[in-house]
Design a protein around this motif. Sequence first.
Motif, PDB file in Angstrom:
ATOM      1  N   UNK A 175       0.835  -1.208   0.000  1.00 52.95           N
ATOM      2  CA  UNK A 175       0.000   0.000   0.000  1.00 52.95           C
ATOM      3  C   UNK A 175       0.866   1.253   0.000  1.00 52.95           C
ATOM      4  N   UNK A 176       1.934   1.231   0.760  1.00 61.15           N
ATOM      5  CA  UNK A 176       2.795   2.413   0.864  1.00 61.15           C
ATOM      6  C   UNK A 176       3.701   2.614  -0.342  1.00 61.15           C
ATOM      7  N   UNK A 177       3.747   1.655  -1.235  1.00 60.52           N
ATOM      8  CA  UNK A 177       4.496   1.845  -2.485  1.00 60.52           C
ATOM      9  C   UNK A 177       3.793   2.814  -3.419  1.00 60.52           C
ATOM     10  N   UNK A 178       2.499   3.027  -3.196  1.00 62.45           N
ATOM     11  CA  UNK A 178       1.741   4.020  -3.958  1.00 62.45           C
ATOM     12  C   UNK A 178       2.032   5.388  -3.324  1.00 62.45           C
ATOM     13  N   UNK A 179       2.652   6.301  -4.064  1.00 65.09           N
ATOM     14  CA  UNK A 179       3.018   7.586  -3.465  1.00 65.09           C
ATOM     15  C   UNK A 179       1.819   8.411  -2.987  1.00 65.09           C
ATOM     16  N   UNK A 180       0.661   8.215  -3.584  1.00 63.32           N
ATOM     17  CA  UNK A 180      -0.536   8.949  -3.151  1.00 63.32           C
ATOM     18  C   UNK A 180      -1.041   8.409  -1.811  1.00 63.32           C
ATOM     19  N   UNK A 181      -1.078   7.079  -1.678  1.00 64.91           N
ATOM     20  CA  UNK A 181      -1.448   6.489  -0.388  1.00 64.91           C
ATOM     21  C   UNK A 181      -0.479   6.964   0.696  1.00 64.91           C
ATOM     22  N   UNK A 182       0.790   6.903   0.386  1.00 63.30           N
ATOM     23  CA  UNK A 182       1.816   7.304   1.352  1.00 63.30           C
ATOM     24  C   UNK A 182       1.624   8.767   1.769  1.00 63.30           C
ATOM     25  N   UNK A 183       1.388   9.655   0.802  1.00 62.50           N
ATOM     26  CA  UNK A 183       1.194  11.078   1.104  1.00 62.50           C
ATOM     27  C   UNK A 183      -0.037  11.298   1.981  1.00 62.50           C
ATOM     28  N   UNK A 184      -1.126  10.609   1.668  1.00 62.16           N
ATOM     29  CA  UNK A 184      -2.347  10.738   2.466  1.00 62.16           C
ATOM     30  C   UNK A 184      -2.082  10.275   3.898  1.00 62.16           C
ATOM     31  N   UNK A 185      -1.456   9.119   4.040  1.00 65.94           N
ATOM     32  CA  UNK A 185      -1.227   8.577   5.377  1.00 65.94           C
ATOM     33  C   UNK A 185      -0.200   9.384   6.167  1.00 65.94           C
ATOM     34  N   UNK A 186       0.772   9.955   5.494  1.00 63.09           N
ATOM     35  CA  UNK A 186       1.753  10.799   6.181  1.00 63.09           C
ATOM     36  C   UNK A 186       1.105  12.063   6.741  1.00 63.09           C
ATOM     37  N   UNK A 187       0.050  12.538   6.092  1.00 60.26           N
ATOM     38  CA  UNK A 187      -0.625  13.768   6.518  1.00 60.26           C
ATOM     39  C   UNK A 187      -1.931  13.486   7.275  1.00 60.26           C
ATOM     40  N   UNK A 188      -2.189  12.228   7.593  1.00 61.76           N
ATOM     41  CA  UNK A 188      -3.452  11.815   8.195  1.00 61.76           C
ATOM     42  C   UNK A 188      -3.815  12.626   9.438  1.00 61.76           C
ATOM     43  N   UNK A 189      -2.869  12.835  10.325  1.00 64.74           N
ATOM     44  CA  UNK A 189      -3.157  13.545  11.574  1.00 64.74           C
ATOM     45  C   UNK A 189      -3.656  14.965  11.334  1.00 64.74           C
TER      46      UNK A 189
END
Length: 102
Positions: free
Chosen positions: A9-23
Amino acid sequence: MKDRFFTDVLRNPHNRAILERWDELALLVGWLVASCLFQTVWNVQSECEPEAAIKDYDLFYFDPSDTSEADIRTLQQFDQVRGLALHHRRYRFGDDEISRSH
């Protein structure tokens, strides 16, 4: 299996960006869901670009201040929807009032 799922899931840069900014979303309860997860894993396993063929990124959330009696009445008009939506609220959020409406 769980670790592999998260890695894919985290290999997708969009998923990663969303989850990094989740808080920053400050959601009481929320999830990144649907095709952005499934399709990413499918893509990785199929050796495609992780973000290929993903048209949107869905966030589901629950805001207890955003429910009303009118919402519950609307859901109750549709037995199948009510069964899914209220069941989800009851077990995910422990809302006793909604539990009794079943």
